[in-house]
Design a protein around this motif. Structure first.
Motif, mmCIF file in Angstrom:
data_model
loop_
_atom_site.group_PDB
_atom_site.id
_atom_site.type_symbol
_atom_site.label_atom_id
_atom_site.label_comp_id
_atom_site.label_asym_id
_atom_site.label_seq_id
_atom_site.Cartn_x
_atom_site.Cartn_y
_atom_site.Cartn_z
ATOM 1 N N ALA A 11 0.831 -1.217 0.000
ATOM 2 C CA ALA A 11 0.000 0.000 0.000
ATOM 3 C C ALA A 11 0.859 1.258 0.000
ATOM 4 O O ALA A 11 0.461 2.296 -0.543
ATOM 5 C CB ALA A 11 -0.932 -0.018 1.210
ATOM 6 N N ASP A 12 2.057 1.178 0.571
ATOM 7 C CA ASP A 12 2.947 2.352 0.617
ATOM 8 C C ASP A 12 3.447 2.760 -0.765
ATOM 9 O O ASP A 12 4.015 3.833 -0.927
ATOM 10 C CB ASP A 12 4.182 2.046 1.484
ATOM 11 C CG ASP A 12 3.798 1.771 2.920
ATOM 12 O OD1 ASP A 12 2.662 2.139 3.295
ATOM 13 O OD2 ASP A 12 4.619 1.174 3.647
ATOM 14 N N ASP A 13 3.281 1.888 -1.734
ATOM 15 C CA ASP A 13 3.842 2.159 -3.059
ATOM 16 C C ASP A 13 2.856 2.829 -4.004
ATOM 17 O O ASP A 13 3.131 2.972 -5.202
ATOM 18 C CB ASP A 13 4.342 0.849 -3.692
ATOM 19 C CG ASP A 13 5.413 0.174 -2.846
ATOM 20 O OD1 ASP A 13 6.302 0.911 -2.371
ATOM 21 O OD2 ASP A 13 5.335 -1.045 -2.648
ATOM 22 N N ARG A 14 1.700 3.215 -3.482
ATOM 23 C CA ARG A 14 0.633 3.773 -4.312
ATOM 24 C C ARG A 14 1.136 4.871 -5.250
ATOM 25 O O ARG A 14 0.881 4.853 -6.452
ATOM 26 C CB ARG A 14 -0.460 4.300 -3.382
ATOM 27 C CG ARG A 14 -1.526 5.156 -4.008
ATOM 28 C CD ARG A 14 -2.657 5.359 -3.025
ATOM 29 N NE ARG A 14 -3.431 4.128 -2.869
ATOM 30 C CZ ARG A 14 -4.375 3.744 -3.734
ATOM 31 N NH1 ARG A 14 -4.634 4.472 -4.788
ATOM 32 N NH2 ARG A 14 -5.022 2.621 -3.563
ATOM 33 N N LYS A 15 1.916 5.807 -4.687
ATOM 34 C CA LYS A 15 2.371 6.936 -5.483
ATOM 35 C C LYS A 15 3.300 6.463 -6.618
ATOM 36 O O LYS A 15 3.185 6.897 -7.769
ATOM 37 C CB LYS A 15 3.136 7.914 -4.573
ATOM 38 C CG LYS A 15 2.974 9.350 -5.003
ATOM 39 C CD LYS A 15 3.568 10.300 -3.967
ATOM 40 C CE LYS A 15 4.448 11.312 -4.694
ATOM 41 N NZ LYS A 15 5.627 11.695 -3.937
ATOM 42 N N ALA A 16 4.158 5.545 -6.267
ATOM 43 C CA ALA A 16 5.115 5.039 -7.260
ATOM 44 C C ALA A 16 4.391 4.286 -8.381
ATOM 45 O O ALA A 16 4.709 4.447 -9.568
ATOM 46 C CB ALA A 16 6.136 4.130 -6.584
ATOM 47 N N GLY A 39 7.478 -5.535 -7.869
ATOM 48 C CA GLY A 39 7.937 -4.303 -8.505
ATOM 49 C C GLY A 39 9.449 -4.345 -8.611
ATOM 50 O O GLY A 39 10.114 -4.984 -7.798
ATOM 51 N N ALA A 40 9.976 -3.673 -9.632
ATOM 52 C CA ALA A 40 11.430 -3.560 -9.780
ATOM 53 C C ALA A 40 11.818 -2.103 -9.582
ATOM 54 O O ALA A 40 11.282 -1.217 -10.250
ATOM 55 C CB ALA A 40 11.864 -4.044 -11.161
ATOM 56 N N TRP A 41 12.720 -1.876 -8.663
ATOM 57 C CA TRP A 41 13.180 -0.526 -8.367
ATOM 58 C C TRP A 41 14.632 -0.340 -8.788
ATOM 59 O O TRP A 41 15.487 -1.156 -8.431
ATOM 60 C CB TRP A 41 13.100 -0.258 -6.856
ATOM 61 C CG TRP A 41 11.757 0.199 -6.376
ATOM 62 C CD1 TRP A 41 11.375 1.480 -6.126
ATOM 63 C CD2 TRP A 41 10.612 -0.618 -6.056
ATOM 64 N NE1 TRP A 41 10.067 1.514 -5.694
ATOM 65 C CE2 TRP A 41 9.578 0.248 -5.636
ATOM 66 C CE3 TRP A 41 10.358 -1.980 -6.103
ATOM 67 C CZ2 TRP A 41 8.319 -0.210 -5.266
ATOM 68 C CZ3 TRP A 41 9.103 -2.442 -5.731
ATOM 69 C CH2 TRP A 41 8.102 -1.567 -5.325
ATOM 70 N N ALA A 42 14.867 0.744 -9.514
ATOM 71 C CA ALA A 42 16.241 1.140 -9.790
ATOM 72 C C ALA A 42 16.465 2.384 -8.942
ATOM 73 O O ALA A 42 15.812 3.404 -9.151
ATOM 74 C CB ALA A 42 16.433 1.455 -11.262
ATOM 75 N N GLY A 43 17.341 2.303 -7.968
ATOM 76 C CA GLY A 43 17.440 3.383 -6.990
ATOM 77 C C GLY A 43 16.092 3.498 -6.311
ATOM 78 O O GLY A 43 15.578 2.523 -5.783
ATOM 79 N N ASP A 44 15.482 4.689 -6.354
ATOM 80 C CA ASP A 44 14.170 4.851 -5.724
ATOM 81 C C ASP A 44 13.050 4.855 -6.743
ATOM 82 O O ASP A 44 11.904 5.131 -6.409
ATOM 83 C CB ASP A 44 14.140 6.155 -4.915
ATOM 84 C CG ASP A 44 15.143 6.102 -3.777
ATOM 85 O OD1 ASP A 44 15.288 5.016 -3.180
ATOM 86 O OD2 ASP A 44 15.807 7.126 -3.514
#
Ligand code: ADP
Ligand code: MG
Length: 913
Positions: free
Chosen positions: A29-34, A79-84
């Protein structure tokens, strides 16, 4: 100063095709913005249309709600994150119960296309879905969505497509052609790995952080060596307190450098390592070499986290450095030994001290090095990475490894199996003794692994495992200078002093080499009194010319695959240029069969003799060293003579049935344990293991009735009764096995005896028909937490411990493993038909091994299985006693592409030397 948030649990780091590190984890849920950002600003209108099948304005928000809602059992997200930055997302909805099919969705930000994000996410999602029992992925895609179709096509799994009105329904079976898929994953992993290592192993620029003005400090020493060693790019010094060092400018921070270095060498105190690493990452550095030792657990975690977030590969900490002799690089970033000679040997060591010793010996011998890496505490870059690099660097043709621990031995073995076909891979088998293992644990903070498992790994991977540095150099020296013998490896021993010849012959026999008989007429080439029974005694009177002719004749002998020449200086010889050594020096190094010399007056363990044709012959001071080197060369020749063997694939293994049995047992016994004989039999039989019919009898009456029925099937019409109670271990010793029971009264009285002896403990009895006699074998499997399942075959029955005749292989077994396991046994003659007895059905024995291997590979929960005895007979094999232990264990895919996890335990102390 800590800047990095702690990594979230369950986060994996992995490499994209271009070598960039991304981190992969479940979306919350914290990733909503991303997520909303990815769906909106991350995608062009066209990409959005492909993803959402139209131009609906609300679709991105609805999709975000779905991914970022409260966690649901039926939804897997990654999800895949590169840096942030969230650069891609893959998810699937599990459609039925139990989940067989999952509906897949996948999207990658536009500017991250063509870098392998989607493929990597899919591999990880496939892994997660397989663990949940999903067997098919299904997805809809617009026919115009070329990138999605390409991702599916390249995946390595068979993809089925159905076209319908501008859309394609894609169906991917997840449980088919495992080996093909693994091969595809491996190939992608290899490329990504090599791409990521370039900054480390072929850097264009270097910075050393922590250079003091004081000469002799580690940082200063390394900087001086880089500059004096002729590094082809810029080498910058970073020191906040100095403007110039050694007459050149120094810079206050990595960010203040005139360029971004590919590689940063850290020689700062442990407490400063996390902040400097983070600074390097922010500046865009691509690789770190950390010489500092003694990092605490928190500092280690922060260091590795910075590397993952900023996409830097890491050597160390506690590394002695790296060196590359490639003229295009010429990097000498190590402190310790001398810059190695340029050449073709790749050297990677865990212990710096061993590294220096090894480099010195190689330099002395004249074997050049393509690259040297002191891996130190191996937080990231490991032996596996180096093998992959050397495999393709176009320079390395000999790999020398000193490893004290393995992070992922199965992945390492897979790489090594391939690389050993191209070049010899030699290792020192470190930590063999208990004392050695204690040393390894305290020395590099890695628990060393038990001997058998490691030896098995080396053998199966084709790695030449030596017992120490001297043996490693002795063997490398031979492999580097001489061709391999024919696989038979028959040795002719020639000496000018009979006693030495006998010692050499003994050493060859001890090393497992064969000494063939030689034709008597060869004697006419030698002085009178010479003997040509192998070992050949030329007598001290032999002249160089005679020895030359004799060696030439030996080389033409069909029986001879290699020659060992042992020479003792004699007063007679050294006078008047009659030294027989001249026969070697004035002859060619390149010969039809390999040749090694033993020179008893030699002061060093091995050196090269320069020959007339410009080549070299290895000369040893010790017969045993020469013999062992020749035996290793013979083993390598045998390896290369055998084509790679496919994995054994026994038919009729029912994974679904086995899965429900394992899950059923573990649901009822969350701690794990030993299932009762009938559950055990059900599980083993689901994989086609041949168990004798067993019927459970809870009371005397059932036992009698059952035994009457089963006895009729048994050998000589007899039955077997075995008392059972939970937790029992060895039944015969406890008097719980009665064989050869004939008739009702024997069965009845046996059951009554059981009741008397075992009282309330007795839960009942297992009734079996009596098996016909045969050779009793033990077949079993144990799961090693790090190495995976180890399949064991041995002499079995009640004499198991006394005979201690056993062999083992790591699963999955190949077809050849099945055969060689049987021939490894001392008991083998009994199986092949001893003293006129007919041979047993070896195919049935091999089938047992193959099925155990498959079962343990598919079910890591099977932590132990002991089939003892399996009775092998001319007409088949049957197991009359099986015990298994199940434990809850997450399935772990050793081939999933991921980098090492954070927070390895730091080693106490400084560089071990
Ligand atoms: P344990 O290993 O717990 O002592 P087993 O069930 O293996 O008990 O029995 C011990 C020995 O008895 C076996 O090694 C085998 O020689 C013999 N035996 C057991 N069951 C049978 C059987 N059904 N047919 C023939 N021999 C058997
Ligand atoms: Mg037994």
């Amino acid at each position: 100063m800590s800047t990095a948030p702690a990594p979230r649990a369950g986060t994996e780091a992995a490499l994209l095709a271009d070598g960039t590190t991304v981190r992969i984890r479940t979306i919350t849920a914290d990733d909503r913005k991303a997520v909303l950002g990815l769906y909106t600003t991350g995608l062009s209108d066209e990409s959005r249309r492909m993803r959402f099948f139209g131009v609906s304005r609300t679709a991105p928000r609805t999709a975000t709600d779905r991914l970022c809602g409260p966690p649901r059992d039926g939804l897997l997200t990654l999800g895949a994150w590169a840096g942030d930055e969230l650069v891609g997302e893959a998810d699937c909805e599990l459609l039925d119960e139990p989940p067989q099919t999952a509906e897949l969705a996948l999207v990658v930000a536009d500017r991250w296309h063509h870098r392998g994000v989607a493929t990597l996410l899919l591999e990880h999602l496939i892994h997660a879905a397989r663990q949940r029992g999903v067997r098919f992925f299904e997805a809809d895609a617009l026919t115009g969505n070329r990138s999605v179709h390409k991702v599916f096509a390249d995946l390595g799994l068979p993809v089925r497509r159905r076209y319908e009105q501008g859309e394609v329904r894609v169906r991917v079976p997840l449980d088919e052609s495992d080996e093909h898929y693994r091969e595809a994953v491996d190939e992608r992993g290899r490329r990504a790995d090599v791409a990521s290592l370039a900054a480390l192993l072929r850097p264009a620029s270097v910075a050393v952080v922590g250079v003091s003005r004081r000469e002799g400090s580690v940082g200063r020493a390394v900087l001086d060596r880089i500059r004096n060693g002729g590094f082809t790019g810029p080498a910058w010094a970073v020191n906040p307190a100095a403007d110039t060092i050694a007459g050149e400018p120094a810079y206050p921070s990595v960010g203040a450098l005139p360029g971004v270095p590919d590689l940063a060498v850290l020689a700062v105190p442990a407490a400063a390592v996390p902040a400097v690493a983070e600074e390097c990452g922010r500046a865009g550095v691509r690789a770190l070499l950390v010489l500092t030792a003694g990092l605490g657990a928190e500092q280690s975690g922060q260091l590795l986290d910075s590397c993952r977030r900023h996409s830097m590969r890491l050597v160390g900490p506690n590394s002695l450095g790296i060196a590359h002799t490639d003229p295009a690089v010429r990097l000498d970033a190590e402190f310790g030994g001398a810059f190695p000679l340029p050449g073709t040997a790749g050297v990677a060591v865990q212990s710096g001290g061993v590294g220096i010793a090894l480099l010195e010996r190689l330099a002395w011998l004249g074997v050049g090095v393509s690259g040297f890496v002191s891996l130190g505490d191996k937080y990231d870059v490991s032996g596996n990475d180096l093998l992959r690099w050397w495999e393709q660097d176009g320079r390395t043709d000999l790999a020398l490894l000193h490893l004290e621990s393995f992070g992922n031995p199965r992945a390492f073995a897979r790489t090594a199996r391939r690389v050993t076909r191209r070049m010899p891979v030699l290792t020192v088998d470190a930590g063999r003794s208990e004392a050695g293992r204690r040393g390894a644990a305290s020395h590099t903070a890695a628990a060393a692994t038990p001997t058998v498992v490691r030896e098995t790994l080396f053998r199966q991977a084709g790695i030449t495992a030596t017992r120490g540095i001297d043996e490693l150099v002795a063997t490398a020296g031979l492999l580097h200078a001489q061709p391999l013998p024919a696989p038979r490896g028959a040795i002719a021993v020639v000496s000018n002093a009979g006693g030495i010849g006998i010692l050499a012959a003994d050493a060859c026999a001890e090393a497992g080499l064969e000494l063939p008989e030689l034709p008597a007429e060869l004697a006419r080439l030698l002085p009178p009194g010479a003997g040509v029974r192998n070992p050949v005694d030329t007598t001290a009177a032999v002249l160089p010319a005679e020895l030359t002719l004799f060696l030439r004749a030996l080389e033409r002998e069909e029986a001879v695959d290699a020659i060992l020449v042992c020479l003792v200086p004699t007063a007679l010889g050294t006078a008047q240029g009659r030294d027989p050594l001249r026969a070697l020096l004035e002859g060619p190094a390149s010969r039809p069969v390999p040749l090694a010399a033993v020179l008893l007056d030699q002061q060093v363990p091995i050196r090269y003799l320069a020959c007339a044709d410009g080549g070299v012959l290895p000369a040893y001071s010790d017969v045993a060293a020469a013999a062992r080197a020749l035996a290793h060369a013979r083993d390598r020749a045998r390896l290369l003579a055998e084509p790679p063997s496919p994995e054994a694939e026994p038919p009729g293994c029912d994974r679904a049935v086995a899965r429900s049995l394992v899950d059923g047992y573990l649901d009822a016994h969350p701690e794990g344990g030993w299932p009762d004989p009938l559950t055990t039999a059900d599980l083993l039989e689901s994989y086609g293991l041949p168990l004798i019919t067993s019927v459970w009898a809870r009371d005397e009456h059932t036992a009698v009735v059952t035994a009457a029925g089963l006895g009729r099937l048994g050998h000589e019409g007899k039955a077997v009764l075995k008392a059972y109670w939970p937790g029992q271990v060895h039944k015969s010793e406890a008097g719980a096995v009665r064989t050869g029971l004939a008739g009702e009264s024997e069965v009845r009285s046996t059951y009554r005896e059981f009741t008397r002896s075992f009282g309330a403990r007795l839960a009942g009895a297992v009734v079996q028909p009596m098996a016909a006699p045969g050779v009793e074998l033990l077949a079993g499997v144990v799961q090693d937490r790090v190495f995976g399942p180890l399949v064991v075959l041995g002499a079995g029955g009640t004499a198991t411990e006394v005979l201690a005749d056993r062999t083992a292989r790591l699963a999955p077994l190949t077809e050849r493993d099945l055969t060689t396991m049987v021939t490894d046994l001392r008991t083998e003659p009994l199986l092949a038909g001893h003293g006129g007895a007919p041979p047993v059905d070896l195919a049935a024995v091999r089938s047992v091994l193959a099925r155990l291997s498959r079962l343990a590979t598919d079910f890591p929960e099977l932590v132990e299985a002991d089939l003892n005895p399996v009775i092998a007979r001319p007409d088949g094999a049957v197991c009359v006693d099986a015990r298994i232990r199940l434990e809850p264990r997450p399935s772990y895919d050793p081939y999933l592409r991921r980098l090492r996890r954070p927070a390895p335990v730091a080693a106490p102390g400084r560089h071990g030397r």
